[in-house]
Design a protein around this motif. Structure first.
Motif, PDB file in Angstrom:
ATOM      1  N   LEU A   1       6.897  40.382  44.973  1.00 26.20           N
ATOM      2  CA  LEU A   1       7.342  38.984  44.946  1.00 26.20           C
ATOM      3  C   LEU A   1       7.717  38.567  43.526  1.00 26.20           C
ATOM      4  N   ASP A   2       6.921  38.963  42.557  1.00 26.45           N
ATOM      5  CA  ASP A   2       7.237  38.657  41.154  1.00 26.45           C
ATOM      6  C   ASP A   2       8.592  39.240  40.755  1.00 26.45           C
ATOM      7  N   ALA A   3       8.839  40.482  41.142  1.00 25.91           N
ATOM      8  CA  ALA A   3      10.089  41.140  40.764  1.00 25.91           C
ATOM      9  C   ALA A   3      11.291  40.443  41.389  1.00 25.91           C
TER      10      ALA A   3
ATOM     11  N   GLU B   1       5.054  31.732  48.604  1.00 26.56           N
ATOM     12  CA  GLU B   1       4.957  33.026  49.282  1.00 26.56           C
ATOM     13  C   GLU B   1       3.724  33.803  48.829  1.00 26.56           C
ATOM     14  N   GLN B   2       3.394  33.702  47.554  1.00 28.72           N
ATOM     15  CA  GLN B   2       2.174  34.364  47.092  1.00 28.72           C
ATOM     16  C   GLN B   2       0.933  33.679  47.666  1.00 28.72           C
ATOM     17  N   LEU B   3       0.993  32.369  47.858  1.00 28.02           N
ATOM     18  CA  LEU B   3      -0.128  31.656  48.474  1.00 28.02           C
ATOM     19  C   LEU B   3      -0.302  32.087  49.926  1.00 28.02           C
ATOM     20  N   ALA B   4       0.806  32.204  50.653  1.00 29.75           N
ATOM     21  CA  ALA B   4       0.719  32.657  52.044  1.00 29.75           C
ATOM     22  C   ALA B   4       0.119  34.060  52.117  1.00 29.75           C
ATOM     23  N   LEU B   5       0.534  34.935  51.219  1.00 29.37           N
ATOM     24  CA  LEU B   5      -0.010  36.297  51.184  1.00 29.37           C
ATOM     25  C   LEU B   5      -1.500  36.280  50.826  1.00 29.37           C
ATOM     26  N   ALA B   6      -1.868  35.444  49.851  1.00 29.03           N
ATOM     27  CA  ALA B   6      -3.270  35.366  49.440  1.00 29.03           C
ATOM     28  C   ALA B   6      -4.147  34.818  50.568  1.00 29.03           C
ATOM     29  N   ARG B   7      -3.656  33.836  51.297  1.00 30.46           N
ATOM     30  CA  ARG B   7      -4.441  33.269  52.400  1.00 30.46           C
ATOM     31  C   ARG B   7      -4.641  34.286  53.524  1.00 30.46           C
ATOM     32  N   GLN B   8      -3.580  35.008  53.848  1.00 27.14           N
ATOM     33  CA  GLN B   8      -3.720  36.018  54.887  1.00 27.14           C
ATOM     34  C   GLN B   8      -4.669  37.123  54.441  1.00 27.14           C
ATOM     35  N   THR B   9      -4.570  37.505  53.170  1.00 28.68           N
ATOM     36  CA  THR B   9      -5.478  38.528  52.645  1.00 28.68           C
ATOM     37  C   THR B   9      -6.916  38.036  52.655  1.00 28.68           C
TER      38      THR B   9
END
Length: 456
Positions: free
Chosen positions: A433-435, A176-184
């Motif tokens: 996401l971390d939380a 999920e963090q990868l998906a967010l990073a790619r979109q960003t």
């Protein structure tokens, strides 16, 4: 002589035991978990099967595979079988070993006369009649160690379920963090292209371009970091499974889709004594150490051993099984230790010291279990509020980014203000996401701490 009739009497003589009564120490923990605990109910988290705890169908499938293939769990199972075999070996010493034999001797003496001797029968060799319970104490200690190993296997079972859940949550977080990073990264690259065009049209400065380039590079580096985290999480998951990830796994729940139950009834601290395998393992280790004291005490007293045989003996093979060829022997022996250089006293002292250590380890296991539960309850009491607050942070950061974009487009804000708003929004979403991952890992840890994870 029917010396076999003496065996029941020998069993009665061996009923004495010098093992001291075992008095377990009082549990060195409070009667309740304190303010962090929810009200006690009839059921506890330990009553929940792991399928009821782990709500994600993909995670359930992974746990099932791990329980079948994990090498550490297999080793734990084999260790249980090995210790059970050791117990059977030790316990066999309490019973006579009887064997059948047959043989013949042909010899010539100094008088030049050749003699024959043929024998057949059954014999018992050096059977120790356990007058003071030495063998019984050793057998009890071996059995307690076997039970302790069983509890160790149960603990390994629980630990594996928790480890698979943790590894899966790490993988979900990385994805999920990868998906967010790619979109960003995509958004910031588009912003970079626009900034470069404005600079080419003399409507922007080189500083704006440099800032946009740095922002896009930061997102690109973050994408690589998230890809690496995902690969590491996958590798760890496959190691726990003992097999490659299947290609037909069901779709997993996102972190905001509640993959793990988070509200768990803890019960009372006294429940831990009967549910936590590590506590039971320490308790059985204490039982074994106490039984070894009895064996060390019995070593000071006489040992009575018995060697006997019953059969036939004849100089002629054809006459071996006639009534006149019957033979028997009965040879009891008593051994009393007199001087061994202080060895027996040292062994008794060592057994007592080992028991003292076992008592402390038992108390330590209880205290560690109590701390684990309180840590989990502290997480259960605070993560929900933390995540709710972080969600508000995300909403506010996204609103600031939207307004900053409008003001920048209208020429009312600088490029630096917009970049700061974008970074804050991105960081707030990553923190959320971390939380969520931490909340679910805390719930899994609490589930294990309460003794859950053994039933489906």
């Amino acid at each position: 002589m029917r010396w076999f009739y003496l065996l029941p009497i020998a069993g009665l003589l061996s009923a004495c035991s010098l093992t001291p009564p075992l008095v377990k120490p009082a549990a060195p923990i409070p009667a309740s978990y304190g303010e962090a605990a929810v009200p006690a109910t009839a059921d506890t988290a330990a009553d929940l099967g792991w399928r009821q705890m782990l709500l994600d169908a993909r995670l359930q499938r992974l746990v099932g595979i791990a329980l079948e293939n994990n090498r550490d769990l297999r080793v734990a199972s084999l260790n249980v079988e090995a210790v059970r075999a050791q117990y059977q070996i030790q316990d066999a010493g309490r019973y006579p070993a009887i064997g059948a034999n047959a043989g013949g001797v042909r010899q010539r003496g100094a008088d030049a006369v050749t003699q024959n001797q043929f024998t057949a029968g059954i014999a018992m060799s050096a059977f120790e009649i356990d007058l003071f319970g030495r063998l019984r104490s050793l057998s009890d200690a071996a059995f307690a160690r076997y039970l302790a190993t069983q509890q160790g296997q149960r603990a390994a079972h629980m630990a594996l379920i928790g480890a698979v859940a943790d590894a899966y949550l790490e993988q979900r977080l990385a994805e999920e963090q990868l998906a967010l990073a790619r979109q960003t990264l995509l958004d910031w690259r588009q912003a970079l292209v626009l900034t470069q065009r404005l600079h080419g049209a003399q409507q922007g400065s080189g500083l704006d371009v440099a800032q946009a380039e740095g922002q896009a590079a930061t997102a690109e580096a973050d994408v690589q970091a998230r890809e690496r985290a995902g690969a590491l999480a996958r590798n760890n998951l496959e190691l726990l499974l003992g097999a490659p990830l299947p290609t037909d796994l069901p779709a997993g729940r996102p972190l905001d889709g509640q993959p793990v139950l988070t509200q768990l009834p803890p019960g009372l601290p006294s429940d831990l004594l009967a549910r936590r395998p590590d506590i039971l393992q320490a308790e059985y280790a204490l039982v074994a150490a106490n039984a070894e004291i009895g064996a060390a005490r019995a070593a000071f007293f006489p040992r009575l051993s018995l060697t006997a045989s019953l059969g036939f003996a004849s100089p002629e093979l054809s006459d071996l099984f006639r009534g006149s060829a019957r033979s028997w022997s009965f040879a009891p022996q008593v051994t009393q230790p007199l001087f061994q250089g202080g060895q027996l006293r040292a062994e008794l002292q060592l057994s007592r010291l080992r028991k003292d250590v076992a008592v402390l380890q038992y108390e330590q296991a209880i205290q560690a279990a109590f701390r684990d539960v309180r840590d989990g309850l502290a997480g259960s009491a605070t993560y929900a509020q933390q995540i709710a607050a972080q969600e508000r942070v995300v909403v506010a950061a996204q609103q600031r980014q939207r307004l900053s974009q409008l003001r920048y487009d209208a020429g009312q804000d600088s490029r630096l203000e917009l970049l700061d708003a974008q970074r804050q929004s991105y960081a707030a979403q990553q923190t959320l996401l971390d939380a969520r991952r931490d909340q679910f890992k805390s719930a899994v840890a609490l589930y294990k701490a309460l003794g859950g994870g053994l039933e489906e």
